[in-house]
Each structure stands twice: as structure tokens, then as C-alpha cells.
Write a protein that holds these residues in place. Structure first.
Motif, short mmCIF file in Angstrom:
data_model
loop_
_atom_site.label_atom_id
_atom_site.label_comp_id
_atom_site.label_asym_id
_atom_site.label_seq_id
_atom_site.Cartn_x
_atom_site.Cartn_y
_atom_site.Cartn_z
N ALA A 60 49.28 -61.59 52.08
CA ALA A 60 48.05 -60.81 52.24
C ALA A 60 47.84 -60.45 53.71
CB ALA A 60 46.86 -61.60 51.71
N ARG A 61 48.08 -61.40 54.58
CA ARG A 61 47.90 -61.16 56.02
C ARG A 61 48.83 -60.04 56.50
NH1 ARG A 61 47.53 -65.74 60.64
NH2 ARG A 61 47.85 -64.45 62.50
N GLU A 62 50.08 -60.08 56.08
CA GLU A 62 51.03 -59.04 56.48
C GLU A 62 50.56 -57.66 56.02
OE1 GLU A 62 54.84 -60.09 54.97
OE2 GLU A 62 55.03 -61.90 56.20
N ARG A 63 50.07 -57.58 54.79
CA ARG A 63 49.63 -56.29 54.27
C ARG A 63 48.40 -55.78 55.03
NH1 ARG A 63 52.72 -55.38 49.81
NH2 ARG A 63 53.20 -57.13 48.42
N LEU A 64 47.47 -56.67 55.33
CA LEU A 64 46.24 -56.26 56.01
C LEU A 64 46.51 -55.86 57.46
CD1 LEU A 64 43.85 -58.97 54.56
CD2 LEU A 64 43.70 -56.50 54.16
N GLU A 65 47.41 -56.57 58.12
CA GLU A 65 47.77 -56.20 59.50
C GLU A 65 48.47 -54.84 59.52
OE1 GLU A 65 48.13 -60.59 61.66
OE2 GLU A 65 49.92 -59.66 60.80
N LEU A 66 49.30 -54.58 58.51
CA LEU A 66 49.93 -53.28 58.40
C LEU A 66 48.89 -52.20 58.15
CD1 LEU A 66 52.28 -51.32 58.16
CD2 LEU A 66 52.62 -52.08 55.79
N ALA A 67 47.92 -52.49 57.27
CA ALA A 67 46.87 -51.52 56.96
C ALA A 67 46.08 -51.15 58.22
CB ALA A 67 45.94 -52.08 55.89
N LEU A 68 45.71 -52.15 59.01
CA LEU A 68 44.95 -51.88 60.23
C LEU A 68 45.80 -51.11 61.24
CD1 LEU A 68 42.05 -52.47 61.05
CD2 LEU A 68 42.85 -54.48 62.28
N ALA A 69 47.08 -51.42 61.31
CA ALA A 69 47.99 -50.70 62.21
C ALA A 69 48.11 -49.24 61.79
CB ALA A 69 49.36 -51.37 62.22
N LEU A 70 48.13 -48.99 60.48
CA LEU A 70 48.20 -47.62 59.99
C LEU A 70 46.96 -46.83 60.42
CD1 LEU A 70 49.48 -48.25 56.36
CD2 LEU A 70 50.69 -46.98 58.13
N MET A 71 45.80 -47.46 60.36
CA MET A 71 44.57 -46.78 60.74
C MET A 71 44.52 -46.56 62.25
SD MET A 71 41.79 -48.36 58.12
CE MET A 71 40.75 -46.93 58.30
N ASP A 72 45.02 -47.50 63.01
CA ASP A 72 45.09 -47.34 64.46
C ASP A 72 46.04 -46.20 64.82
OD1 ASP A 72 43.31 -49.36 64.92
OD2 ASP A 72 44.82 -50.89 65.26
N ALA A 73 47.14 -46.08 64.07
CA ALA A 73 48.11 -45.00 64.32
C ALA A 73 47.44 -43.65 64.11
CB ALA A 73 49.31 -45.14 63.38
N ASN A 74 46.47 -43.63 63.24
CA ASN A 74 45.72 -42.40 62.97
C ASN A 74 44.90 -41.96 64.18
OD1 ASN A 74 45.43 -40.56 60.91
ND2 ASN A 74 43.52 -41.44 60.16
N ASP A 75 44.71 -42.89 65.12
CA ASP A 75 43.82 -42.65 66.24
C ASP A 75 44.53 -42.45 67.58
OD1 ASP A 75 40.64 -44.42 66.07
OD2 ASP A 75 41.18 -42.36 65.66
N ARG A 76 45.84 -42.54 67.61
CA ARG A 76 46.53 -42.59 68.89
C ARG A 76 46.33 -41.36 69.76
NH1 ARG A 76 52.05 -45.20 66.47
NH2 ARG A 76 51.28 -47.34 66.32
#
Length: 327
Positions: free
Chosen positions: A200-216
Motif C-alpha cells: 500500500a505504501r509503495e502505491r501511495l508514494e507512486l500516486a503522490l509522485a504522479l501528482m507532483d509530476a503534474n506540477d513540475r
């Protein structure tokens, strides 16, 4: 829009447009072009109503849009366009049903999307793929709430796998990232409930990274209302996993960052209930985590949450039970 009150004004204008089109179709019912415009108005009104209130009225408006779409599809009027719009409206309808607790209706709306996509009548496109993926996420959550855990997880895994492939093909598409992040979060919640915390932690960290990538490309960018829901949900879920793992500093830092982002959203959209409610919930979560380090700071944060949640219940009376529980 970032302009305060814009969505409320837009809803008022759409309501006027709807009334005009209803009157117009009563005098010229043979005009399919006007019927299509009326369906558009109902759809837009329903989407905005869901953001502002999310009540049974929203369901009725969206259902009216779908009924008109079906008439146009049966008449073979711009079939591809109306099928695509129907997918969008069905997804909004499924979410609206979910929010008022009508889970069988939620599932039926999702299943109808699946039937349309699998029928082969629509030309392949990113929009069709995203509509299907969103329906899978909503379906998985509804099944989980009905206690059908195995079926729910199977659907959630299907959604994540589908979006992972789609994301690989469309790396620069913001819509794919957001939908993928939300699907990852929903599956992670299921895994957390069954004590698979590392996965679960791996999936959530990936999810947050995806959203951060949206903001670069724009570090000052503020999420819109729909994105704020996903961002807050991912952050809250990840903070909970950190907390359960004994990493209180990470949990607090994650929630503080989430509150900062939501404060900017509320400032930009002060009349929209949902971000206000979400910020109140996030303040409340942050206050809980802060009790491990500072009771005074926790109390100050909690006191900030109550007026926000009170304001949110003005547009969402169904949340008053939650507010009483928090108090």
C-alpha cells in the motif's frame, strides 16, 4: 477557475440556459440539434451541482441528460459524440449516487459504461479509455462498501493495470496521471485494510509522485476542485500508512503539505463547499498526528477545522452528522 465565485455564477448561467432550452424544445421538439444542446446544459449543470452540493437533485439532472442522449443515439444523431458524452455523464452519475449512498445504482451506472465500451460502437480514444478506467475505480469502491471485498479488489487491480499501460503510452497527459493516482489510492486502501502495508505504501508514494509530476512545469500551480479531492485523499492515506509504521514525522509533514495546497484551493474557490470540507478534514487529521508532539499546536489546528466544516455543511447538510461526531 481561480476567480472567486466563478463556479456559482456559471451554475446560475447554466440554469438559465437549461430553462431556455427546455422551453425551446417544447415548441420545436423536432430539432435534434437543440436537444443535444439541452443534454449538454443538463450535463454541465449536474457536474457543477455535484461539486457544490452532491445531492439527489444532482442525480435527477444527470439522469435527464442521459435520457436525452439516449433519444439522440436511438435517432442515430451524431452517435459517436453523444455516446462519448453519455460516458462522461454516467461517470458523474455514478459518483453522485455513491455520495448519497445508493450503491446498487452506482454499480449499474458503472456497468453501463462497461457495456458501451465493450460494444465496439465507439472509436478507440484516450477519452474512452479514461472513462472506462474511472468507472472501474468507482465500481471497485462501491463493491467494497457492499462487503464484496474479493470482487472489489479484482476490479481495482484491473483499473490500476489498465492505467499503468495507458500512462506508459501517454506520459504527458495530465488526465491520465490524475486518474492513475486515484486508482492507485483506492487499491492501496483495500491493501491497507488487509494489512498489506508495504505494498500500500509503495502505491501511495507512486500516486503522490504522479501528482507532483503534474506540477513540475509550474511550481505555483493550484489544483482544481476535482484534483484537490484526489490529492487530499492520497496524502491522507499515505500519512495514515506512515503513522501506522511509527513514522510520525513523515505523517505530519505529509499532512502539513496537503493543508498548504488545500488552503490555496479554498482561497481561489471560497464558495465551493467540497474543498472547504476537505481542508477541514485534513486539519482534523493533522491535529490528530500532532498530538504525538504538541497538544497546544494540535488544539489550534483542530479549532481551525471546525468553522470550515460548519461552512461546508451549509451546502452539504448530509455532512452535519460528521461535524457532530468531530465536535
Amino acid at each position: 477557475s481561480a476567480t472567486p465565485g466563478t463556479q456559482t455564477l456559471r451554475r446560475q448561467l447554466l440554469t438559465k440556459a437549461k430553462d431556455y432550452y427546455v422551453a425551446f424544445t417544447e415548441t420545436k421538439p423536432e430539432s435534434e440539434e437543440i436537444k443535444a444542446q439541452l443534454a449538454d446544459a443538463y450535463q454541465s449543470l449536474g457536474i457543477i451541482s455535484r461539486e457544490l452540493e452532491s445531492n439527489s437533485e444532482t442525480v435527477e439532472v444527470l439522469a435527464q441528460s442521459i435520457a436525452i442522449r439516449d433519444e439522440l443515439i436511438d435517432a442515430d444523431y451524431e452517435r459517436q459524440v453523444n455516446l462519448l458524452e453519455k460516458l462522461t455523464t454516467l461517470n458523474e452519475l455514478a459518483i453522485a449516487y455513491d455520495r448519497i449512498g445508493e450503491l446498487p445504482a452506482t454499480i449499474e451506472a458503472c456497468e453501463e459504461i462497461k457495456r458501451i465500451v465493450n460494444s465496439g460502437t465507439l472509436r478507440p480514444s484516450l477519452r474512452v479509455d479514461l472513462a472506462y478506467a474511472k468507472s472501474l475505480s468507482t465500481l471497485g469502491t462501491a463493491l467494497s462498501r457492499m462487503g464484496e471485498d474479493a470482487a472489489a479488489e479484482a476490479v481495482q487491480v484491473e483499473s490500476v493495470d489498465f492505467l499503468a499501460k495507458l500512462y506508459g503510452d501517454e506520459k504527458n497527459r495530465a488526465g491520465v496521471r490524475m486518474t492513475y493516482a486515484e486508482a492507485l489510492r483506492r487499491l492501496a486502501v483495500t491493501e491497507t485494510e488487509s494489512a498489506r502495508l508495504d505494498t500500500a505504501r509503495e502505491r501511495l508514494e507512486l500516486a503522490l509522485a504522479l501528482m507532483d509530476a503534474n506540477d513540475r512545469k509550474d511550481s505555483d500551480r493550484v489544483y482544481n476542485t476535482g484534483e484537490s479531492v484526489v490529492y487530499a485523499a492520497v496524502s491522507s492515506s499515505l500519512a495514515g500508512v506512515y503513522w501506522d509504521a511509527g513514522e510520525s514525522d513523515k505523517a505530519i509533514a505529509t499532512m502539513k503539505q496537503c493543508c498548504l495546497q488545500l488552503e490555496a484551493i479554498v482561497e481561489a474557490n471560497p464558495l465551493v463547499a467540497q474543498p472547504i470540507q476537505i481542508l477541514g478534514n485534513c486539519y482534523n487529521g493533522l491535529a490528530y498526528y500532532l498530538t504525538a508532539t504538541s497538544h497546544d499546536e494540535a488544539l489550534k489546528i483542530f479549532e481551525r477545522s471546525l468553522p470550515l466544516l460548519t461552512k461546508a455543511t451549509e451546502n452539504r447538510p448530509q455532512d452535519i452528522v460528521m461535524l457532530k461526531e468531530l465536535a
